[in-house]
Enzyme design. Structure first.
Site, short mmCIF file in Angstrom:
data_model
loop_
_atom_site.label_atom_id
_atom_site.label_comp_id
_atom_site.label_asym_id
_atom_site.label_seq_id
_atom_site.Cartn_x
_atom_site.Cartn_y
_atom_site.Cartn_z
N THR A 152 0.80 -1.15 -0.23
CA THR A 152 0.14 -0.03 -0.02
C THR A 152 1.03 1.29 -0.10
O THR A 152 1.97 1.37 0.29
CB THR A 152 -0.87 -0.14 1.24
N ASP A 153 0.17 2.55 -0.70
CA ASP A 153 1.06 3.74 -0.42
C ASP A 153 1.34 4.04 0.79
O ASP A 153 2.12 4.84 1.31
CB ASP A 153 0.24 4.71 -1.35
N GLU A 154 0.40 3.53 1.93
CA GLU A 154 0.56 4.02 3.39
C GLU A 154 1.88 3.47 3.85
O GLU A 154 2.16 4.37 4.99
CB GLU A 154 -0.60 3.46 4.11
N TYR A 197 -1.52 -0.15 11.16
CA TYR A 197 -1.82 -0.89 10.03
C TYR A 197 -0.49 -0.79 8.89
O TYR A 197 0.00 -1.98 8.44
CB TYR A 197 -3.12 -0.66 9.45
N LYS A 219 2.38 -3.31 7.35
CA LYS A 219 2.37 -3.82 5.70
C LYS A 219 4.05 -3.27 5.53
O LYS A 219 4.58 -3.73 4.55
CB LYS A 219 1.50 -2.59 4.94
N PRO A 249 -19.82 10.10 9.29
CA PRO A 249 -18.55 10.71 10.03
C PRO A 249 -17.68 11.07 9.13
O PRO A 249 -17.16 10.24 8.58
CB PRO A 249 -18.32 9.56 11.16
N TYR A 262 -13.94 12.61 9.30
CA TYR A 262 -12.96 13.03 10.45
C TYR A 262 -12.35 14.34 9.92
O TYR A 262 -11.94 14.79 8.91
CB TYR A 262 -11.74 11.98 10.21
N ARG A 267 -8.98 11.17 13.32
CA ARG A 267 -8.27 9.68 13.52
C ARG A 267 -6.89 10.19 14.08
O ARG A 267 -6.06 11.11 13.42
CB ARG A 267 -8.16 9.21 11.92
P1 NAD Z 1 -10.03 -6.70 2.85
O1 NAD Z 1 -10.09 -6.37 4.31
O2 NAD Z 1 -11.40 -6.42 2.28
O3 NAD Z 1 -9.90 -8.26 2.73
C1 NAD Z 1 -8.78 -9.10 3.29
C2 NAD Z 1 -9.08 -10.57 3.28
O4 NAD Z 1 -7.86 -11.39 3.68
C3 NAD Z 1 -10.43 -11.09 3.51
O5 NAD Z 1 -10.86 -11.79 2.94
C4 NAD Z 1 -9.77 -11.81 5.06
O6 NAD Z 1 -10.63 -12.82 5.30
C5 NAD Z 1 -8.48 -12.22 4.50
N1 NAD Z 1 -7.61 -12.50 5.52
C6 NAD Z 1 -7.50 -11.83 6.66
N2 NAD Z 1 -6.50 -12.18 7.55
C7 NAD Z 1 -6.19 -13.52 6.89
C8 NAD Z 1 -5.36 -14.60 7.40
N3 NAD Z 1 -4.39 -14.51 8.50
N4 NAD Z 1 -5.10 -15.48 6.48
C9 NAD Z 1 -5.92 -15.73 5.27
N5 NAD Z 1 -6.81 -14.76 5.04
C10 NAD Z 1 -6.82 -13.60 5.61
O7 NAD Z 1 -8.82 -6.28 2.35
P2 NAD Z 1 -8.63 -5.50 0.69
O8 NAD Z 1 -9.33 -3.95 0.83
O9 NAD Z 1 -9.42 -6.30 -0.28
O10 NAD Z 1 -6.94 -5.49 0.63
C11 NAD Z 1 -6.46 -6.51 0.23
C12 NAD Z 1 -4.92 -6.16 0.01
O11 NAD Z 1 -4.64 -4.99 -0.53
C13 NAD Z 1 -4.47 -5.84 1.58
O12 NAD Z 1 -3.01 -6.52 1.56
C14 NAD Z 1 -4.41 -4.31 1.68
O13 NAD Z 1 -3.07 -3.93 2.45
C15 NAD Z 1 -4.06 -4.16 0.25
N6 NAD Z 1 -4.29 -2.66 -0.25
C16 NAD Z 1 -5.77 -2.26 -0.07
C17 NAD Z 1 -5.95 -0.98 -0.42
C18 NAD Z 1 -7.38 -0.56 -0.47
O14 NAD Z 1 -7.57 0.55 -0.64
N7 NAD Z 1 -8.33 -1.38 0.06
C19 NAD Z 1 -5.13 -0.19 -1.23
C20 NAD Z 1 -3.66 -0.95 -1.48
C21 NAD Z 1 -3.71 -1.99 -0.84
O1 DAU Z 2 -4.08 3.90 0.65
C1 DAU Z 2 -4.37 2.66 0.41
C2 DAU Z 2 -5.26 2.11 1.92
O2 DAU Z 2 -6.40 2.95 1.52
C3 DAU Z 2 -5.17 0.92 2.13
O3 DAU Z 2 -3.92 0.30 2.41
C4 DAU Z 2 -6.17 0.48 3.22
O4 DAU Z 2 -5.99 -0.72 3.26
C5 DAU Z 2 -7.38 0.86 2.95
O5 DAU Z 2 -8.20 0.74 4.08
C6 DAU Z 2 -7.35 2.67 2.56
O6 DAU Z 2 -7.04 3.50 3.64
P1 DAU Z 2 -7.56 4.72 4.25
O7 DAU Z 2 -7.49 4.90 5.94
O8 DAU Z 2 -7.22 5.89 3.39
O9 DAU Z 2 -8.98 4.27 4.00
P2 DAU Z 2 -10.56 4.79 4.71
O10 DAU Z 2 -11.66 4.36 3.70
O11 DAU Z 2 -10.46 4.17 6.09
O12 DAU Z 2 -10.59 6.12 4.95
C7 DAU Z 2 -10.35 7.03 3.76
C8 DAU Z 2 -10.26 8.47 4.22
O13 DAU Z 2 -11.77 8.95 4.76
C9 DAU Z 2 -9.15 8.80 5.31
O14 DAU Z 2 -8.85 9.99 5.27
C10 DAU Z 2 -10.32 8.47 6.50
C11 DAU Z 2 -11.36 9.29 6.27
N1 DAU Z 2 -12.58 8.89 6.80
C12 DAU Z 2 -12.69 7.33 6.86
C13 DAU Z 2 -13.89 6.93 7.45
C14 DAU Z 2 -13.93 5.34 7.53
C15 DAU Z 2 -13.44 9.79 7.39
O15 DAU Z 2 -13.36 10.74 7.31
N2 DAU Z 2 -14.70 9.07 7.91
C16 DAU Z 2 -14.83 7.61 8.05
O16 DAU Z 2 -16.06 7.31 8.65
#
Ligand code: NAD
Ligand code: DAU
Length: 350
Positions: free
Chosen positions: A133-135, A158, A162, A213, A215, A281
Site C-alpha cells: 500500500t501507499d500508506e 496497519y 505492511k 462521520p 474525520y 483519526r
Molecule cells: P479486505 O479487508 O477487504 O480483505 C482482506 C481479506 O484477507 C479477507 O478476505 C480476509 O478474510 C483475508 N484474511 C485476513 N487475514 C487472513 C489470514 N491470516 N489468512 C488468510 N486470509 C486472511 O482487504 P482489501 O481492501 O481487499 O485489501 C487487500 C490487500 O490490498 C491488503 O493486503 C491491503 O493491505 C492491500 N491494499 C488495499 C487497498 C485498499 O484501498 N483497500 C489499497 C492498497 C493496498
Molecule cells: O491508501 C491505501 C489504503 O487505503 C489501504 O492500504 C487501506 O487498506 C485502505 O483501508 C485505505 O486506507 P484509508 O485509511 O485511506 O481508507 P478509509 O476508507 O478508512 O479512509 C479514507 C479517508 O476517509 C481517510 O482520510 C479517513 C477518512 N474517513 C474514513 C472513514 C471510515 C472519514 O473521514 N470518515 C470515515 O468514517
C-alpha cells in the site's frame, strides 16, 4: 527480464481472495486467462465473504480453501501441490481497527507474510507478488508524490505492519533469491468493499439515513483508483515485472475526503446535512499521491477509467445490492462502529 506467461497454463495461489480486492482479482484472472487455475486461501475474517465470489464458485478452474496464511502446515500443503504464482492480498486492512488493536495486524500482515515467504523458499514458485500500500510511505504535504525510492515512514499500526512485510519480501529476494515483487497501490473503490471503508460507508449510511462521520475537516487527500484497474496492473506485473522490484500503482486522482462524500451524496440525491464532522483519526495521514512512471515505463500500464463515471457506477452497485451489505452491518459491525465513531462523536469538532 520480460516474460509473457498469458498463453500458458498457470496455477495461482491468491490469498485473501474472499476480501474486496482479492475477490475482484480472482474474477479478473478467471476472465483474463482461460487456461489459468486459481486457488483461493482465505481465513474468512469479518472482512472475508464468500458471497463476493458467488458467480465463480462453480468454475472448475477455481477452488477455495479456508485457512490462515500464518498456518505453515496449510500453506505448506497447498504449495506442495504445485503453485506457479502467489499473490498475497491477505491482510487486516482497516486503519481504524489497527488503532483499536494492532495485534491481529502483526499476526497476519507480518507473521503471515513471513510464513508464505518461507514456504515459497521450499517450493518452486516463479513469482510472489506482495500486495502492499501507499500508506507505507507515510504522509505528504500539499506538494510532491511518493516514488518507489521514497523512504518508508508508516504512521499507523496497519501501515507499519505492511511496511514490515515489504521489508521481509525485500530480504527474501536479497538473501534467498526469491522472485518477489511488491506493489504499492493507492485507495481502491468499487463493488464488494466492506462497508467500514469511506466510500461504502457513506453510501450505506446515507441509504439508512444515518449520519456520515467525516474525520477532522474532511480535507485529507486520498488518491482513488477503481479496483479493476488495480487488478489489471497486478496481472501485468505478474507477466512483466522484475523480481526484487517494487511498483507503485495509482490513478493520479486526488480528492479531499469531503469532495468524495459530497459527490456521493449528490449522486444519491441525499442531503449534505447528513455529514457530521467528528474528531480526527489519531495519526491521520494528510495526503497520499503516487508517482507511477516506473509502472508505465517498464510495464506499459496506465489507468483508463475516470473517477466520475466509476464512482457513480460504484455508488449504484451498493444501492442495487442491499442484500450484499445489509448482513455485514450486523451486530459485530455496529459494536465496532459504536466503539469507534461513538467516541469520535463525543469529541465532535463542529
Ligand atoms: P479486505 O479487508 O477487504 O480483505 C482482506 C481479506 O484477507 C479477507 O478476505 C480476509 O478474510 C483475508 N484474511 C485476513 N487475514 C487472513 C489470514 N491470516 N489468512 C488468510 N486470509 C486472511 O482487504 P482489501 O481492501 O481487499 O485489501 C487487500 C490487500 O490490498 C491488503 O493486503 C491491503 O493491505 C492491500 N491494499 C488495499 C487497498 C485498499 O484501498 N483497500 C489499497 C492498497 C493496498
Ligand atoms: O491508501 C491505501 C489504503 O487505503 C489501504 O492500504 C487501506 O487498506 C485502505 O483501508 C485505505 O486506507 P484509508 O485509511 O485511506 O481508507 P478509509 O476508507 O478508512 O479512509 C479514507 C479517508 O476517509 C481517510 O482520510 C479517513 C477518512 N474517513 C474514513 C472513514 C471510515 C472519514 O473521514 N470518515 C470515515 O468514517
Amino acid at each position: 527480464m520480460k516474460q509473457d506467461r498469458t498463453t500458458g497454463g498457470m496455477k495461482v495461489l491468491i490469498t485473501g481472495g474472499a476480501g474486496f480486492i482479492g475477490s475482484n482479482f480472482v474474477r479478473h484472472i478467471l476472465v483474463a486467462h482461460a487456461s489459468w487455475e486459481v486457488v483461493n486461501l482465505d481465513k474468512l475474517t469479518y472482512a472475508g465473504n464468500l458471497a463476493n465470489l458467488k458467480d465463480v464458485e462453480q468454475d472448475p478452474r477455481y477452488s477455495f480453501i479456508e485457512g490462515d496464511i500464518a498456518d505453515g502446515d496449510i500453506v505448506g500443503r497447498l504449495m506442495a501441490r504445485g503453485v506457479d504464482v502467489v499473490v498475497n492480498f491477505a491482510a487486516e486492512s482497516h486503519v481504524d481497527r489497527s488503532i483499536e488493536d494492532p495485534s491481529p495486524f502483526i499476526d497476519t500482515n507480518v507473521r503471515g507474510t513471513q510464513v508464505l515467504l518461507e514456504s515459497v523458499r521450499k517450493h518452486h514458485v516463479t513469482r510472489f507478488v506482495q500486495v502492499s500500500t501507499d500508506e507505507v510511505y507515510g504522509t505528504l504535504g500539499q506538494e510532491g508524490k511518493f516514488s518507489e525510492d521514497s523512504p518508508l515512514a508508516p504512521n499507523s499500526p496497519y501501515a507499519a505492519s505492511k511496511a514490515a512485510a515489504d521489508l521481509l519480501c525485500r530480504s527474501y529476494f536479497h538473501t534467498y533469491g526469491l522472485p518477489v515483487m511488491v506493489t504499492r497501490c493507492s485507495n481502491n473503490y468499487g463493488p464488494h468493499q466492506y462497508p467500514e471503508k469511506l466510500i461504502p460507508l457513506v453510501v450505506t449510511n446515507a441509504m439508512e439515513g444515518k449520519p456520515i462521520p467525516v474525520y477532522g475537516k474532511g480535507l485529507n487527500v486520498r488518491d482513488w483508483i477503481f479496483v479493476e484497474e488495480h487488478c489489471r496492473a497486478i496481472d501485468a506485473i505478474i507477466a512483466q515485472g522484475r523480481p526484487g522490484e517494487t511498483y507503485n500503482i495509482g490513478a493520479d486522482c486526488e480528492r479531499a475526503n469531503i469532495e468524495i462524500v459530497y459527490a456521493i451524496l449528490d449522486i444519491m440525491g441525499k442531503p449534505r446535512s447528513l455529514v457530521q464532522f467528528v474528531s480526527d483519526r489519531p495519526g491521520h495521514d494528510w495526503r497520499y499521491a503516487l508517482d507511477t512512471i516506473k509502472l508505465n515505463r517498464e510495464i506499459g500500464w496506465q489507468p483508463v477509467y475516470s473517477l466520475n463515471a466509476h464512482l457513480e457506477r460504484t455508488v449504484r452497485w451498493y444501492m442495487d445490492n442491499e442484500e450484499w451489505w445489509r448482513p455485514l452491518k450486523s451486530v459485530d459491525y455496529y459494536e465496532y462502529y459504536e466503539r469507534t465513531y461513538g467516541r469520535r462523536r463525543c469529541q465532535k469538532t463542529g
